[in-house]
Write a protein that holds these residues in place. Sequence first.
Motif, mmCIF file in Angstrom:
data_model
loop_
_atom_site.group_PDB
_atom_site.id
_atom_site.type_symbol
_atom_site.label_atom_id
_atom_site.label_comp_id
_atom_site.label_asym_id
_atom_site.label_seq_id
_atom_site.Cartn_x
_atom_site.Cartn_y
_atom_site.Cartn_z
ATOM 1 N N SER A 162 0.989 -15.900 -3.463
ATOM 2 C CA SER A 162 0.772 -14.776 -2.544
ATOM 3 C C SER A 162 1.290 -15.150 -1.164
ATOM 4 O O SER A 162 1.078 -16.283 -0.699
ATOM 5 C CB SER A 162 -0.716 -14.426 -2.454
ATOM 6 N N CYS A 189 -12.342 -0.606 2.943
ATOM 7 C CA CYS A 189 -11.413 -0.029 1.959
ATOM 8 C C CYS A 189 -12.068 1.111 1.191
ATOM 9 O O CYS A 189 -11.428 2.139 0.918
ATOM 10 C CB CYS A 189 -10.943 -1.108 0.988
ATOM 11 N N SER A 234 -6.615 -7.713 -3.745
ATOM 12 C CA SER A 234 -5.589 -8.422 -2.971
ATOM 13 C C SER A 234 -4.352 -7.541 -2.877
ATOM 14 O O SER A 234 -4.149 -6.623 -3.681
ATOM 15 C CB SER A 234 -5.214 -9.758 -3.620
ATOM 16 N N ASP A 235 -3.512 -7.834 -1.898
ATOM 17 C CA ASP A 235 -2.274 -7.074 -1.719
ATOM 18 C C ASP A 235 -1.333 -7.226 -2.904
ATOM 19 O O ASP A 235 -0.673 -6.267 -3.320
ATOM 20 C CB ASP A 235 -1.552 -7.544 -0.457
ATOM 21 N N GLN A 253 0.330 -4.195 -4.928
ATOM 22 C CA GLN A 253 1.775 -4.016 -5.100
ATOM 23 C C GLN A 253 2.135 -3.873 -6.583
ATOM 24 O O GLN A 253 3.014 -3.092 -6.949
ATOM 25 C CB GLN A 253 2.523 -5.192 -4.480
ATOM 26 N N GLY A 313 -5.036 -2.364 -0.902
ATOM 27 C CA GLY A 313 -5.244 -3.787 -1.130
ATOM 28 C C GLY A 313 -5.969 -4.426 0.036
ATOM 29 O O GLY A 313 -6.373 -3.765 0.992
ATOM 30 N N ASP A 343 -5.367 -7.908 2.485
ATOM 31 C CA ASP A 343 -4.610 -9.069 2.991
ATOM 32 C C ASP A 343 -3.813 -8.701 4.235
ATOM 33 O O ASP A 343 -3.848 -9.394 5.234
ATOM 34 C CB ASP A 343 -3.640 -9.663 1.961
ATOM 35 N N ASN A 379 -0.429 -8.643 4.106
ATOM 36 C CA ASN A 379 0.703 -9.555 4.047
ATOM 37 C C ASN A 379 1.974 -8.891 4.595
ATOM 38 O O ASN A 379 2.127 -7.673 4.494
ATOM 39 C CB ASN A 379 0.954 -10.001 2.607
ATOM 40 N N THR A 429 3.708 -6.580 2.196
ATOM 41 C CA THR A 429 2.917 -5.369 1.934
ATOM 42 C C THR A 429 3.033 -4.391 3.093
ATOM 43 O O THR A 429 3.079 -3.167 2.885
ATOM 44 C CB THR A 429 1.434 -5.719 1.709
ATOM 45 N N VAL A 479 3.049 1.339 -0.914
ATOM 46 C CA VAL A 479 1.619 1.053 -0.948
ATOM 47 C C VAL A 479 0.942 1.929 0.100
ATOM 48 O O VAL A 479 1.490 2.140 1.184
ATOM 49 C CB VAL A 479 1.342 -0.441 -0.674
ATOM 50 N N SER A 511 -3.725 -1.251 3.392
ATOM 51 C CA SER A 511 -4.279 -2.587 3.172
ATOM 52 C C SER A 511 -5.266 -2.886 4.290
ATOM 53 O O SER A 511 -5.091 -2.424 5.420
ATOM 54 C CB SER A 511 -3.167 -3.647 3.175
#
Length: 322
Positions: free
Chosen positions: A48, A151, A234-235, A239, A256, A258, A260, A263, A272, A275
Amino acid sequence: MRRFDALTIVLAVIVSLAGCGKSVSTPPESGMAAKQVVVGFVSPALTSTFHVTLIEAAQKEGAKLGWKVESLAPDRETNFAAQVDMVQALVRRKVNAISICAINDSAIMGAVEQANAAGIPVFVHNSLMPLAGGKVEAYIGYDQQKAGRLCGEYAAELLKKKYGDYKGKVYLLLGIPGVHTTERSTGFLDAIAPHPGIEVVAKTPANWERQQAMNTAAAAFKATPDIDLFFACSDAMAQGAAQAIREAGKSAFTIGIDGNPDTLKDIKEGVVTASCAVYPGEMGRITLETIRQRLEGQPVQSKVETPIKIIDRTNVDELLQP
């Protein structure tokens, strides 16, 4: 006698002058200045970009101090035995400090206790949940249950906007069983619990892996073609779900945790949905700074909470690098 006395005086002067010179050896320096500080960062894996970003930030911070920050990680986030071996190897090398993001808290405790016995300070990053055994100097990370709750609240509002009411079908993609998965999924479920019209179709482990999440989401659509939203812990898994949605020709939200860099680009492009950004780079920097404080004899907090924020297309530019 006079010649002997004169020779004695000359020799005494020479010795005296030598003693005042700069060539006299000094005792070696002690402490961290005498030897380069080595800190081991042990990740669950580097599959990741979250962990890659965190390590890079810690190494950058370490370089400023002249420290060596070593990155160790198993090949996959299910290989907890390899992670334990890596911590034990750092203990044998007598590094100055170790920071761990554990795959399995129970499995890692023995290695933490070995580090304790060797007098090596241990830190935990990406978690605020105390281990059941072993001494940890500080836990550095975000409130994972709070992230899951953010979320869930965001997901509920997306479904309300779609249907005009809090209803719809939701699928959860879980990580490996453990504290990270439990905290994040619990927070999400708590947030949607007040809305009985939101149905949780299933909760399936995808072990933090993008490919596995894609396969799981593809199978989910065959069983339940009208899934409205995937929440992934998680991202990388978000994805994977997004990729399955595209390949199935479906339309569904993906969320997700994270934030990132890759992402964020997917969010910008509409791949997406959102996040919960947990700022891995900042977490890496704060972890290294906490270690520095401890090694220099300064007091450190037992828990250091790092920031989080929901990111979608409306605010993703705040985090994207120019």
